[in-house]
Design a protein around this motif. Structure first.
Motif, PDB file in Angstrom:
ATOM      1  N   ARG A  90     -39.187  17.436 152.436  1.00 17.17           N
ATOM      2  CA  ARG A  90     -38.724  17.407 153.818  1.00 17.17           C
ATOM      3  C   ARG A  90     -38.716  15.976 154.351  1.00 17.17           C
ATOM      4  NH1 ARG A  90     -40.374  22.506 157.615  1.00 17.17           N
ATOM      5  NH2 ARG A  90     -39.139  24.032 156.468  1.00 17.17           N
ATOM      6  N   GLU A  91     -39.707  15.197 153.962  1.00 13.47           N
ATOM      7  CA  GLU A  91     -39.737  13.796 154.382  1.00 13.47           C
ATOM      8  C   GLU A  91     -38.517  13.056 153.821  1.00 13.47           C
ATOM      9  OE1 GLU A  91     -43.484  12.097 153.308  1.00 13.47           O
ATOM     10  OE2 GLU A  91     -44.642  13.689 154.260  1.00 13.47           O
ATOM     11  N   SER A  92     -38.232  13.276 152.539  1.00 12.12           N
ATOM     12  CA  SER A  92     -37.070  12.628 151.928  1.00 12.12           C
ATOM     13  C   SER A  92     -35.772  13.090 152.581  1.00 12.12           C
ATOM     14  CB  SER A  92     -37.035  12.915 150.422  1.00 12.12           C
ATOM     15  OG  SER A  92     -38.100  12.250 149.772  1.00 12.12           O
ATOM     16  N   ALA A  93     -35.692  14.381 152.884  1.00 11.58           N
ATOM     17  CA  ALA A  93     -34.489  14.912 153.529  1.00 11.58           C
ATOM     18  C   ALA A  93     -34.292  14.298 154.907  1.00 11.58           C
ATOM     19  CB  ALA A  93     -34.582  16.432 153.642  1.00 11.58           C
ATOM     20  N   GLY A  94     -35.376  14.135 155.653  1.00 10.99           N
ATOM     21  CA  GLY A  94     -35.275  13.543 156.982  1.00 10.99           C
ATOM     22  C   GLY A  94     -34.792  12.104 156.926  1.00 10.99           C
ATOM     23  N   PHE A  95     -35.273  11.356 155.941  1.00  6.68           N
ATOM     24  CA  PHE A  95     -34.826   9.976 155.783  1.00  6.68           C
ATOM     25  C   PHE A  95     -33.350   9.931 155.384  1.00  6.68           C
ATOM     26  CE2 PHE A  95     -33.973   6.384 152.949  1.00  6.68           C
ATOM     27  CZ  PHE A  95     -34.281   5.322 153.783  1.00  6.68           C
ATOM     28  N   SER A  96     -32.984  10.707 154.371  1.00  4.56           N
ATOM     29  CA  SER A  96     -31.611  10.675 153.868  1.00  4.56           C
ATOM     30  C   SER A  96     -30.605  11.135 154.918  1.00  4.56           C
ATOM     31  CB  SER A  96     -31.476  11.539 152.606  1.00  4.56           C
ATOM     32  OG  SER A  96     -31.977  10.861 151.481  1.00  4.56           O
ATOM     33  N   LEU A  97     -30.982  12.117 155.727  1.00  7.10           N
ATOM     34  CA  LEU A  97     -30.074  12.611 156.760  1.00  7.10           C
ATOM     35  C   LEU A  97     -29.606  11.475 157.659  1.00  7.10           C
ATOM     36  CD1 LEU A  97     -28.691  14.856 158.398  1.00  7.10           C
ATOM     37  CD2 LEU A  97     -30.836  15.106 159.669  1.00  7.10           C
ATOM     38  N   TRP A  98     -30.547  10.697 158.170  1.00  5.64           N
ATOM     39  CA  TRP A  98     -30.178   9.657 159.132  1.00  5.64           C
ATOM     40  C   TRP A  98     -29.605   8.425 158.453  1.00  5.64           C
ATOM     41  CZ3 TRP A  98     -29.095  11.408 163.515  1.00  5.64           C
ATOM     42  CH2 TRP A  98     -29.743  12.548 164.009  1.00  5.64           C
ATOM     43  N   MET A  99     -29.948   8.204 157.194  1.00  3.46           N
ATOM     44  CA  MET A  99     -29.266   7.149 156.439  1.00  3.46           C
ATOM     45  C   MET A  99     -27.794   7.506 156.250  1.00  3.46           C
ATOM     46  SD  MET A  99     -30.577   4.247 155.249  1.00  3.46           S
ATOM     47  CE  MET A  99     -29.820   3.939 153.643  1.00  3.46           C
ATOM     48  N   CYS A 100     -27.517   8.781 156.023  1.00  2.40           N
ATOM     49  CA  CYS A 100     -26.126   9.228 155.890  1.00  2.40           C
ATOM     50  C   CYS A 100     -25.366   9.053 157.199  1.00  2.40           C
ATOM     51  CB  CYS A 100     -26.074  10.697 155.476  1.00  2.40           C
ATOM     52  SG  CYS A 100     -26.520  11.030 153.759  1.00  2.40           S
ATOM     53  N   HIS A 143     -20.751  10.412 146.596  1.00  2.00           N
ATOM     54  CA  HIS A 143     -19.642  10.942 147.402  1.00  2.00           C
ATOM     55  C   HIS A 143     -20.159  11.722 148.599  1.00  2.00           C
ATOM     56  CE1 HIS A 143     -16.602  13.942 148.553  1.00  2.00           C
ATOM     57  NE2 HIS A 143     -15.719  12.997 148.264  1.00  2.00           N
ATOM     58  N   ASP A 144     -21.083  12.649 148.362  1.00  2.47           N
ATOM     59  CA  ASP A 144     -21.567  13.508 149.441  1.00  2.47           C
ATOM     60  C   ASP A 144     -22.306  12.720 150.513  1.00  2.47           C
ATOM     61  OD1 ASP A 144     -20.489  15.572 148.030  1.00  2.47           O
ATOM     62  OD2 ASP A 144     -22.382  16.474 147.415  1.00  2.47           O
ATOM     63  N   PHE A 145     -23.122  11.740 150.090  1.00  2.00           N
ATOM     64  CA  PHE A 145     -23.895  10.945 151.047  1.00  2.00           C
ATOM     65  C   PHE A 145     -23.006   9.996 151.850  1.00  2.00           C
ATOM     66  CE2 PHE A 145     -28.562  10.970 149.414  1.00  2.00           C
ATOM     67  CZ  PHE A 145     -28.531  12.347 149.330  1.00  2.00           C
ATOM     68  N   THR A 146     -21.785   9.789 151.387  1.00  2.00           N
ATOM     69  CA  THR A 146     -20.876   8.877 152.078  1.00  2.00           C
ATOM     70  C   THR A 146     -19.836   9.612 152.914  1.00  2.00           C
ATOM     71  OG1 THR A 146     -21.097   7.246 150.303  1.00  2.00           O
ATOM     72  CG2 THR A 146     -19.236   6.968 151.801  1.00  2.00           C
ATOM     73  N   PHE A 147     -19.268  10.683 152.374  1.00  4.09           N
ATOM     74  CA  PHE A 147     -18.093  11.298 152.991  1.00  4.09           C
ATOM     75  C   PHE A 147     -18.322  12.683 153.584  1.00  4.09           C
ATOM     76  CE2 PHE A 147     -16.499   8.506 149.546  1.00  4.09           C
ATOM     77  CZ  PHE A 147     -15.826   7.590 150.331  1.00  4.09           C
ATOM     78  N   ARG A 148     -19.322  13.404 153.114  1.00  4.22           N
ATOM     79  CA  ARG A 148     -19.512  14.774 153.604  1.00  4.22           C
ATOM     80  C   ARG A 148     -20.424  14.815 154.808  1.00  4.22           C
ATOM     81  NH1 ARG A 148     -20.946  19.369 149.514  1.00  4.22           N
ATOM     82  NH2 ARG A 148     -20.356  20.507 151.384  1.00  4.22           N
ATOM     83  N   GLU A 149     -20.287  15.869 155.589  1.00  3.96           N
ATOM     84  CA  GLU A 149     -21.196  16.101 156.712  1.00  3.96           C
ATOM     85  C   GLU A 149     -22.415  16.852 156.187  1.00  3.96           C
ATOM     86  OE1 GLU A 149     -21.349  18.441 160.998  1.00  3.96           O
ATOM     87  OE2 GLU A 149     -19.414  17.920 160.116  1.00  3.96           O
ATOM     88  N   VAL A 150     -23.514  16.140 156.025  1.00  2.00           N
ATOM     89  CA  VAL A 150     -24.719  16.744 155.464  1.00  2.00           C
ATOM     90  C   VAL A 150     -25.621  17.248 156.588  1.00  2.00           C
ATOM     91  CG1 VAL A 150     -24.650  15.314 153.390  1.00  2.00           C
ATOM     92  CG2 VAL A 150     -25.893  14.506 155.394  1.00  2.00           C
ATOM     93  N   SER A 151     -26.567  18.094 156.227  1.00  2.00           N
ATOM     94  CA  SER A 151     -27.527  18.614 157.193  1.00  2.00           C
ATOM     95  C   SER A 151     -28.926  18.502 156.610  1.00  2.00           C
ATOM     96  CB  SER A 151     -27.223  20.086 157.512  1.00  2.00           C
ATOM     97  OG  SER A 151     -27.470  20.899 156.369  1.00  2.00           O
ATOM     98  N   PHE A 152     -29.911  18.653 157.476  1.00  2.00           N
ATOM     99  CA  PHE A 152     -31.302  18.584 157.013  1.00  2.00           C
ATOM    100  C   PHE A 152     -31.575  19.670 155.972  1.00  2.00           C
ATOM    101  CE2 PHE A 152     -35.783  19.635 157.124  1.00  2.00           C
ATOM    102  CZ  PHE A 152     -36.395  18.387 157.108  1.00  2.00           C
TER     103      PHE A 152
END
Length: 225
Positions: free
Chosen positions: A129-139, A199-208
């Motif tokens: 969850r910590e990693s997901a929270g960081f990656s979300l806002w980096m995206c 690709h996903d971290f750059t172009f897709r709309e990701v979620s937590f």
């Protein structure tokens, strides 16, 4: 500036500087330390990617553009989402000690936190969850960029996904402190997934939730903690 030969201890300290909860009353110090750690990890990633080409590394260092407003925004939202409940618990504990209300009232209030629709409702969230929270806002903020005109050696397409690569590198390196990352059973499968991540971290709309599922799928924890 990045040490000439950072050790694993250096890298772990930079990761901890980013992923630790900002202490109450010392938030400014946290952001200063975490931003420096982010810089160092970015430079370290460049060394890892282009270690055999010193001239290109020097050129990348000269032309890299780190948006410090975006980095700070990433860290602030990461702290809010991942450690907001922990912070709330610490504040209410202090209020109990100050006689503002009883421990029983504090426990009742904290129990209701889970009904607020927060991304993380635990004061000690799982590492994924910590990693997901960081990656979300980096995206969302993508704080790293380059002027492709100054780097003809690297295609604009590769520069475009660079922030995503650093994003995944930092988040997965943090998880790697506690277990193993398994992207596939062979090199071909791993390469396909790496390309998908970029690709996903750059172009897709990701979620937590999708990021938490992703990290949960590739992370194997060393213990049950």
């Amino acid at each position: 500036m990045l040490p000439n030969k950072p050790t694993q201890k250096d890298v772990n300290e930079w990761l901890d500087a980013i992923f630790s909860a900002a202490p109450l009353g010392k938030e400014k110090e946290y952001y200063q330390t975490a931003i420096t750690a982010f810089e160092n990890l970015t430079y370290y990633f460049i060394h890892r990617q282009f270690g055999a080409n010193k001239k290109l590394i020097e050129k990348l260092f000269r032309t890299i553009r780190i948006d410090y407003v975006a980095v700070t925004s990433t860290l602030k939202r990461f702290q809010r989402d991942v450690y907001g409940v922990k912070r709330f618990d610490e504040i209410t504990t202090g209020m109990v000690k100050g006689g503002k209300f009883t421990a029983a009232t504090k426990d009742l209030i904290c129990k209701e936190v889970s009904s607020l629709g927060l991304r993380v409702t635990a004061d000690s969230p799982r590492k994924t969850r910590e990693s997901a929270g960081f990656s979300l806002w980096m995206c969302v903020f993508r704080p790293i960029s380059f002027n492709s005109l100054n780097l003809p050696e690297i295609s604009p397409e590769n520069l475009e996904v660079f922030s995503a690569m650093v994003n995944y590198f930092i988040a997965s390196s943090y998880l790697g402190k506690f277990g193993n990352i398994v992207l596939g059973h062979n090199g071909h499968e791993r390469q396909i997934r790496v390309e998908r991540i970029k690709h996903d971290f750059t172009f897709r709309e990701v979620s937590f939730s999708t990021l938490e599922t992703f990290y949960g799928a590739i992370f194997q924890c060393d213990s049950d903690d």
